[in-house]
Design a protein around this motif. Sequence first.
Motif, PDB file in Angstrom:
ATOM      1  N   ALA A  87       4.568   0.312   1.363  1.00 43.79           N
ATOM      2  CA  ALA A  87       5.277  -0.432   2.405  1.00 43.79           C
ATOM      3  C   ALA A  87       4.375  -0.658   3.616  1.00 43.79           C
ATOM      4  CB  ALA A  87       6.544   0.323   2.815  1.00 43.79           C
ATOM      5  N   LEU A  88       3.618   0.363   4.006  1.00 40.89           N
ATOM      6  CA  LEU A  88       2.690   0.219   5.125  1.00 40.89           C
ATOM      7  C   LEU A  88       1.583  -0.766   4.780  1.00 40.89           C
ATOM      8  CD1 LEU A  88       1.856   1.129   7.950  1.00 40.89           C
ATOM      9  CD2 LEU A  88       0.575   3.011   6.897  1.00 40.89           C
ATOM     10  N   PHE A  89       1.128  -0.744   3.525  1.00 44.32           N
ATOM     11  CA  PHE A  89       0.110  -1.699   3.084  1.00 44.32           C
ATOM     12  C   PHE A  89       0.586  -3.134   3.286  1.00 44.32           C
ATOM     13  CE2 PHE A  89      -0.324  -4.515  -0.648  1.00 44.32           C
ATOM     14  CZ  PHE A  89      -1.564  -5.059  -0.343  1.00 44.32           C
ATOM     15  N   HIS A  90       1.799  -3.442   2.842  1.00 44.76           N
ATOM     16  CA  HIS A  90       2.303  -4.812   2.954  1.00 44.76           C
ATOM     17  C   HIS A  90       2.387  -5.239   4.408  1.00 44.76           C
ATOM     18  CE1 HIS A  90       3.212  -5.799  -1.224  1.00 44.76           C
ATOM     19  NE2 HIS A  90       3.648  -4.561  -1.380  1.00 44.76           N
ATOM     20  N   LEU A  91       2.763  -4.337   5.297  1.00 45.31           N
ATOM     21  CA  LEU A  91       2.840  -4.668   6.717  1.00 45.31           C
ATOM     22  C   LEU A  91       1.462  -4.941   7.300  1.00 45.31           C
ATOM     23  CD1 LEU A  91       4.349  -4.913   9.397  1.00 45.31           C
ATOM     24  CD2 LEU A  91       4.152  -2.421   9.647  1.00 45.31           C
ATOM     25  N   VAL A  92       0.539  -4.005   7.100  1.00 49.11           N
ATOM     26  CA  VAL A  92      -0.810  -4.148   7.671  1.00 49.11           C
ATOM     27  C   VAL A  92      -1.518  -5.358   7.077  1.00 49.11           C
ATOM     28  CG1 VAL A  92      -3.065  -3.037   7.908  1.00 49.11           C
ATOM     29  CG2 VAL A  92      -0.977  -1.679   8.149  1.00 49.11           C
ATOM     30  N   ASN A  93      -1.421  -5.522   5.750  1.00 48.14           N
ATOM     31  CA  ASN A  93      -2.076  -6.651   5.102  1.00 48.14           C
ATOM     32  C   ASN A  93      -1.500  -7.981   5.570  1.00 48.14           C
ATOM     33  OD1 ASN A  93      -3.798  -7.753   2.743  1.00 48.14           O
ATOM     34  ND2 ASN A  93      -1.779  -8.582   2.308  1.00 48.14           N
ATOM     35  N   SER A  94      -0.184  -8.041   5.777  1.00 47.21           N
ATOM     36  CA  SER A  94       0.442  -9.288   6.208  1.00 47.21           C
ATOM     37  C   SER A  94       0.032  -9.661   7.633  1.00 47.21           C
ATOM     38  CB  SER A  94       1.968  -9.168   6.114  1.00 47.21           C
ATOM     39  OG  SER A  94       2.378  -9.052   4.765  1.00 47.21           O
ATOM     40  N   ILE A  95      -0.154  -8.661   8.496  1.00 47.93           N
ATOM     41  CA  ILE A  95      -0.672  -8.950   9.838  1.00 47.93           C
ATOM     42  C   ILE A  95      -2.077  -9.555   9.728  1.00 47.93           C
ATOM     43  CG2 ILE A  95      -1.393  -7.935  12.039  1.00 47.93           C
ATOM     44  CD1 ILE A  95       0.814  -5.849  11.659  1.00 47.93           C
ATOM     45  N   GLY A  96      -2.891  -8.989   8.854  1.00 47.76           N
ATOM     46  CA  GLY A  96      -4.223  -9.540   8.637  1.00 47.76           C
ATOM     47  C   GLY A  96      -4.174 -10.948   8.091  1.00 47.76           C
ATOM     48  N   PHE A  97      -3.304 -11.182   7.107  1.00 45.71           N
ATOM     49  CA  PHE A  97      -3.181 -12.511   6.501  1.00 45.71           C
ATOM     50  C   PHE A  97      -2.754 -13.544   7.539  1.00 45.71           C
ATOM     51  CE2 PHE A  97      -0.948 -15.636   3.740  1.00 45.71           C
ATOM     52  CZ  PHE A  97      -2.007 -15.955   2.902  1.00 45.71           C
ATOM     53  N   ALA A  98      -1.860 -13.151   8.451  1.00 42.84           N
ATOM     54  CA  ALA A  98      -1.407 -14.070   9.500  1.00 42.84           C
ATOM     55  C   ALA A  98      -2.529 -14.440  10.457  1.00 42.84           C
ATOM     56  CB  ALA A  98      -0.251 -13.433  10.270  1.00 42.84           C
ATOM     57  N   HIS A  99      -3.549 -13.596  10.552  1.00 42.50           N
ATOM     58  CA  HIS A  99      -4.716 -13.889  11.394  1.00 42.50           C
ATOM     59  C   HIS A  99      -5.772 -14.711  10.663  1.00 42.50           C
ATOM     60  CE1 HIS A  99      -3.211 -10.730  14.110  1.00 42.50           C
ATOM     61  NE2 HIS A  99      -4.034 -11.221  15.011  1.00 42.50           N
ATOM     62  N   VAL A 100      -5.684 -14.799   9.345  1.00 42.50           N
ATOM     63  CA  VAL A 100      -6.736 -15.469   8.576  1.00 42.50           C
ATOM     64  C   VAL A 100      -6.299 -16.836   8.073  1.00 42.50           C
ATOM     65  CG1 VAL A 100      -8.187 -15.358   6.513  1.00 42.50           C
ATOM     66  CG2 VAL A 100      -7.854 -13.313   7.914  1.00 42.50           C
ATOM     67  N   LEU A 101      -5.176 -16.911   7.352  1.00 40.18           N
ATOM     68  CA  LEU A 101      -4.828 -18.168   6.691  1.00 40.18           C
ATOM     69  C   LEU A 101      -4.517 -19.297   7.661  1.00 40.18           C
ATOM     70  CD1 LEU A 101      -4.296 -19.849   4.207  1.00 40.18           C
ATOM     71  CD2 LEU A 101      -1.961 -18.974   4.191  1.00 40.18           C
ATOM     72  N   PRO A 102      -3.480 -19.215   8.518  1.00 39.41           N
ATOM     73  CA  PRO A 102      -3.197 -20.359   9.391  1.00 39.41           C
ATOM     74  C   PRO A 102      -4.306 -20.627  10.398  1.00 39.41           C
ATOM     75  CG  PRO A 102      -1.847 -18.469  10.010  1.00 39.41           C
ATOM     76  CD  PRO A 102      -2.535 -18.101   8.744  1.00 39.41           C
ATOM     77  N   VAL A 103      -4.983 -19.560  10.829  1.00 36.79           N
ATOM     78  CA  VAL A 103      -6.049 -19.731  11.823  1.00 36.79           C
ATOM     79  C   VAL A 103      -7.253 -20.442  11.209  1.00 36.79           C
ATOM     80  CG1 VAL A 103      -7.666 -18.491  13.312  1.00 36.79           C
ATOM     81  CG2 VAL A 103      -5.296 -17.734  13.149  1.00 36.79           C
ATOM     82  N   SER A 104      -7.610 -20.084   9.984  1.00 35.57           N
ATOM     83  CA  SER A 104      -8.746 -20.744   9.334  1.00 35.57           C
ATOM     84  C   SER A 104      -8.443 -22.208   9.054  1.00 35.57           C
ATOM     85  CB  SER A 104      -9.108 -20.015   8.033  1.00 35.57           C
ATOM     86  OG  SER A 104      -8.007 -19.967   7.141  1.00 35.57           O
ATOM     87  N   GLY A 106       1.534  12.331 -11.026  1.00 32.38           N
ATOM     88  CA  GLY A 106       2.654  12.097 -10.130  1.00 32.38           C
ATOM     89  C   GLY A 106       2.855  10.620  -9.846  1.00 32.38           C
ATOM     90  N   LYS A 107       4.019  10.272  -9.352  1.00 28.97           N
ATOM     91  CA  LYS A 107       4.334   8.898  -8.990  1.00 28.97           C
ATOM     92  C   LYS A 107       4.094   8.698  -7.494  1.00 28.97           C
ATOM     93  CE  LYS A 107       5.847   7.065 -12.871  1.00 28.97           C
ATOM     94  NZ  LYS A 107       5.270   5.833 -13.468  1.00 28.97           N
ATOM     95  N   ILE A 108       3.664   7.492  -7.149  1.00 23.67           N
ATOM     96  CA  ILE A 108       3.354   7.155  -5.762  1.00 23.67           C
ATOM     97  C   ILE A 108       4.634   6.732  -5.051  1.00 23.67           C
ATOM     98  CG2 ILE A 108       2.096   5.561  -4.263  1.00 23.67           C
ATOM     99  CD1 ILE A 108      -0.054   5.429  -6.457  1.00 23.67           C
ATOM    100  N   GLY A 109       4.966   7.433  -3.978  1.00 22.48           N
ATOM    101  CA  GLY A 109       6.108   7.028  -3.162  1.00 22.48           C
ATOM    102  C   GLY A 109       5.862   5.685  -2.498  1.00 22.48           C
ATOM    103  N   LEU A 110       6.910   5.069  -1.982  1.00 25.95           N
ATOM    104  CA  LEU A 110       6.795   3.699  -1.481  1.00 25.95           C
ATOM    105  C   LEU A 110       6.388   3.608  -0.019  1.00 25.95           C
ATOM    106  CD1 LEU A 110       9.841   2.002  -3.232  1.00 25.95           C
ATOM    107  CD2 LEU A 110       7.453   2.118  -3.960  1.00 25.95           C
TER     108      LEU A 110
END
Length: 459
Positions: free
Chosen positions: A362-379, A354-358
């Motif tokens: 889409a949730l991955f990109h949101l959750v991961n981007s929140i994490g990235f915003a806490h890591v890259l500029p803060v570090s 089967g094919k994976i729905g989006l």
Amino acid sequence: MSVPEPAAALPASDRAFLGHPKGLGYLAFAEAWERFSYYGMQSLLVLYMAKQLLLPGHVENIAFFKEFSSLFGGLQGAALASAIFGSYAALVYFTPTLGGIIADRWTGKRRAVLAGGILMAIGHFLMAFEVSFLFALLALIIGCGLFKGNLASQIGSLYKDGDLRRADAFQIYYLAINAGVIISPLVTGTLGEKVGWHWGFGAAGVGMLIGLAIYIAGQKYLPPEHFEARAKDAPLRAPMTRDDWLMLGVLLAIIPVLAVALLPNQEIFNAYLLWADRDFALELMGDKLPTTWLITYDAVVSVSCLAGVALFYRWYGKRWSEPDEFSKMIIGTAFAVGGMLCLYLAAVTTPPGGKIGLAWPALFHLVNSIGFAHVLPVSLALFARLAPKPIEATVIGLFQMSFFIANAAVGYIGGLFQTMPVTQFWLLHAGLAAGAGLVFVMFKIALSARLRAPSPVPA
């Protein structure tokens, strides 16, 4: 090609570009087009290699490829594509340090940026021919090293000491960069996947030429001191204290941990794209959407989350004590784990064939981007805060080594995508993010006294 001479002095009252000096506009748009070309090419690279270049009938055309591929221990197909991508992406973050040294000691920043832009344009156009693939990558790696850091470093000198517009200038510059990142997959990705790979790479080359032309047009508005090399006898650093050496050691120890924390995000350009191209339901009205459009979606979400997280902590800090840098980075790795679990759930809940729905991606990109915003500029802020003052600029340069290590690791780990079950592949990334978070906890405990000290006012 003649280049306009720099102005003898930049007027302090220049507010012609959104309340900022004209030079900022030229630098911002030049960098936006450079990022258009860079991310346009990068979004196509692993797909191009896996779906065409490294297949029989094509791979034989690449000059010196047999000798080059021997460096990767006999890998083939998508695993080899992943390894090449990781090596390329890693070196792109390594060469700006060398580019800065070259500009400081020999060429000056203007000549370095011009040479870098020309090399990058040549590299993009060389991608149009299979035989010159390795030469294209080499030109792009060297060109990016000369261009990127030496362009960005000219922004601060547009302002006199104490000019509060400097901080806003980098925000505007960053927004311009992300505009290029958002648009590039829509143009180069669509051309590459729908018309022909080489059309996409050619569009990236045109973008680089536009950026170079903008930079040349704005020469008279740029800081005069960046047109000459540093005097040969100028000192590079002041004496270091014992505490300075201790902090340098701590920051060097943080770099590989930070690289592991960033690794799941960097995988978006590698194995994630291959998986999406193969298994995601990207069809719309009977036509398959370009896989590279996922990079545009990620960029939009990422910029939104960076702004949202910054605004949240401004609001939070007015009411409660704002978390220190390590606390935010720990929060970021927790979100990174959550993002990887979204991909695990996407794989585990899809029936065979089967094919994976989006929804899950889409949730991955949101959750991961929140994490990235806490890591890259803060570090980056953490490095600026703890860096010994005599070598502050050098330490900020060393910060980029975390991306060098992360992308090198992505090249190796991404190759496991072909041999490891998809569910285990993303659980591995979740485990790496969790491990980095635990090490950040230990750093927080060890440096708690230092972190309680007031942060210096950012330059």
